[in-house]
Design a protein around this motif. Structure first.
Motif, PDB file in Angstrom:
ATOM      1  N   ARG A   1       5.136  10.080  -8.689  1.00  0.00           N
ATOM      2  CA  ARG A   1       6.112  11.121  -8.363  1.00  0.00           C
ATOM      3  C   ARG A   1       5.435  12.319  -7.692  1.00  0.00           C
TER       4      ARG A   1
ATOM      5  N   ALA B   1       3.800  14.382  -0.342  1.00  0.00           N
ATOM      6  CA  ALA B   1       4.049  13.791   0.979  1.00  0.00           C
ATOM      7  C   ALA B   1       5.369  14.292   1.550  1.00  0.00           C
ATOM      8  N   ALA B   2       6.402  14.376   0.709  1.00  0.00           N
ATOM      9  CA  ALA B   2       7.702  14.864   1.166  1.00  0.00           C
ATOM     10  C   ALA B   2       7.632  16.327   1.585  1.00  0.00           C
ATOM     11  N   ALA B   3       6.673  17.061   1.028  1.00  0.00           N
ATOM     12  CA  ALA B   3       6.479  18.468   1.395  1.00  0.00           C
ATOM     13  C   ALA B   3       5.645  18.617   2.661  1.00  0.00           C
TER      14      ALA B   3
ATOM     15  N   ARG C   1      -0.153  15.236   4.519  1.00  0.00           N
ATOM     16  CA  ARG C   1      -0.492  13.948   5.126  1.00  0.00           C
ATOM     17  C   ARG C   1      -1.944  13.540   4.873  1.00  0.00           C
TER      18      ARG C   1
ATOM     19  N   HIS D   1       4.391  11.463  -4.077  1.00  0.00           N
ATOM     20  CA  HIS D   1       5.595  11.427  -3.243  1.00  0.00           C
ATOM     21  C   HIS D   1       6.083  12.843  -2.961  1.00  0.00           C
ATOM     22  N   HIS D   2       6.056  13.703  -3.962  1.00  0.00           N
ATOM     23  CA  HIS D   2       6.471  15.096  -3.796  1.00  0.00           C
ATOM     24  C   HIS D   2       5.604  15.781  -2.749  1.00  0.00           C
TER      25      HIS D   2
ATOM     26  N   ARG E   1       4.152   5.381   2.412  1.00  0.00           N
ATOM     27  CA  ARG E   1       5.573   5.045   2.488  1.00  0.00           C
ATOM     28  C   ARG E   1       6.368   6.207   3.069  1.00  0.00           C
ATOM     29  N   VAL E   2       5.869   7.409   2.886  1.00  0.00           N
ATOM     30  CA  VAL E   2       6.516   8.602   3.449  1.00  0.00           C
ATOM     31  C   VAL E   2       5.964   8.887   4.845  1.00  0.00           C
ATOM     32  N   HIS E   3       4.653   8.850   4.961  1.00  0.00           N
ATOM     33  CA  HIS E   3       3.990   9.103   6.246  1.00  0.00           C
ATOM     34  C   HIS E   3       3.030   7.944   6.515  1.00  0.00           C
TER      35      HIS E   3
END
Length: 263
Positions: free
Chosen positions: A56, A62-64, A67, A59-60, A88-90
């Motif tokens: 989690r 990466a979402a912010a 990279r 992911h947090h 998976r995010v970048h």
């Protein structure tokens, strides 16, 4: 030269692998782990909660927009590793894994054999020498020093003795990162255990290849000095932005967890 796995000596990374239900462990690891598990049914629950927090938190970050990641004290790889979550995010996310243990490095390099060197690297380094980590060629080559970095210290700082100044180590690493970087960490605690029982877990680790130093919430909170804590602050691992229904044991899981932002 082949790595000496020392199967007769309990190894914290292999013990943790056993807590998680993995197979990369030996009888000595399982015997020591069972002694710890006998102390409390929350040990395995805590290990699983800590691993879920890793997913989690990464992911947090990466979402912010983060990279690039420095993951120190990686442990034996299992499902949901940092590069898998971040990419998976970048898909272009870069990760440098660092650990001082050759046993962990053997497993990590095998896991990453199919990845590209432009996106991931595995490096032998000791958290007790943060300046050397920052000078590591792989860190300097893979990461852009002008862009924010996610510094990951999951379940590793409790293997750093007080005499090695763990708070100073974290401060050195964070000070070297650009503004906008994040620190995500988790740390074992005895806050929810009677004092007499809290000493029993570290006693088992005295026969292992690394010692265990559990710390209080106040001690763990100091690692975030100068940083802005993301909501919900420093909480037990399953309570940090949970994605599962609440469990009765969530508030007693023996890991403090949090994410801090460098302004």
């Amino acid at each position: 030269m082949p790595t000496d796995l020392r199967p007769d000596v309990p190894h914290p990374a292999r013990m943790y692998d056993y807590y998680l239900g993995g197979k990369d462990n030996f009888p000595a690891d399982r015997a020591a782990a069972e002694k710890v598990l006998a102390l409390s049914p929350l040990v395995r629950i805590s290990a699983l909660a800590n691993r879920a927090f890793l997913g989690r938190a990464v992911h947090h970050l990466a979402a912010a927009g983060i990279r690039q990641f420095i993951d120190i004290g990686t442990g034996i790889p299992t499902a949901g590793n940092t590069h898998e979550v971040a990419q998976r995010v970048h898909p272009d996310a870069r990760v440098v894994y660092l650990d001082n243990d050759p046993i962990v490095l053997v497993h990590s390099r095998a896991l990453l054999s199919g990845t590209t060197p432009e996106s991931t690297a595995v490096v032998q380094a000791d958290l007790r020498d943060p300046a050397a980590i920052l000078r590591t060629p792989e860190v300097r080559a893979l990461l852009d020093s002008g862009r924010p970095v996610g510094l990951l210290l999951f379940a590793v700082l409790h293997f750093i003795d007080d005499q090695d100044d763990p708070h100073g180590i974290v401060r050195t690493l964070v000070d070297a990162l650009p503004a906008g970087s994040r620190l995500a960490l988790s740390h074992a605690t005895g806050d929810f255990t009677a004092p007499a029982d809290a000493a029993k877990g570290p006693a088992v680790y005295r026969n292992a290849s690394a010692q265990l130093t559990m710390r209080s919430r106040e001690q763990v909170l100091r690692f975030f000095d100068g940083l802005e804590l993301a909501e919900p602050g420093l909480v037990t691992a399953p309570l940090w932005r949970p994605d599962q229904p609440a469990q009765p044991t969530d508030a007693e899981v023996a890991f403090w967890a949090g994410v801090g932002h460098k302004p």
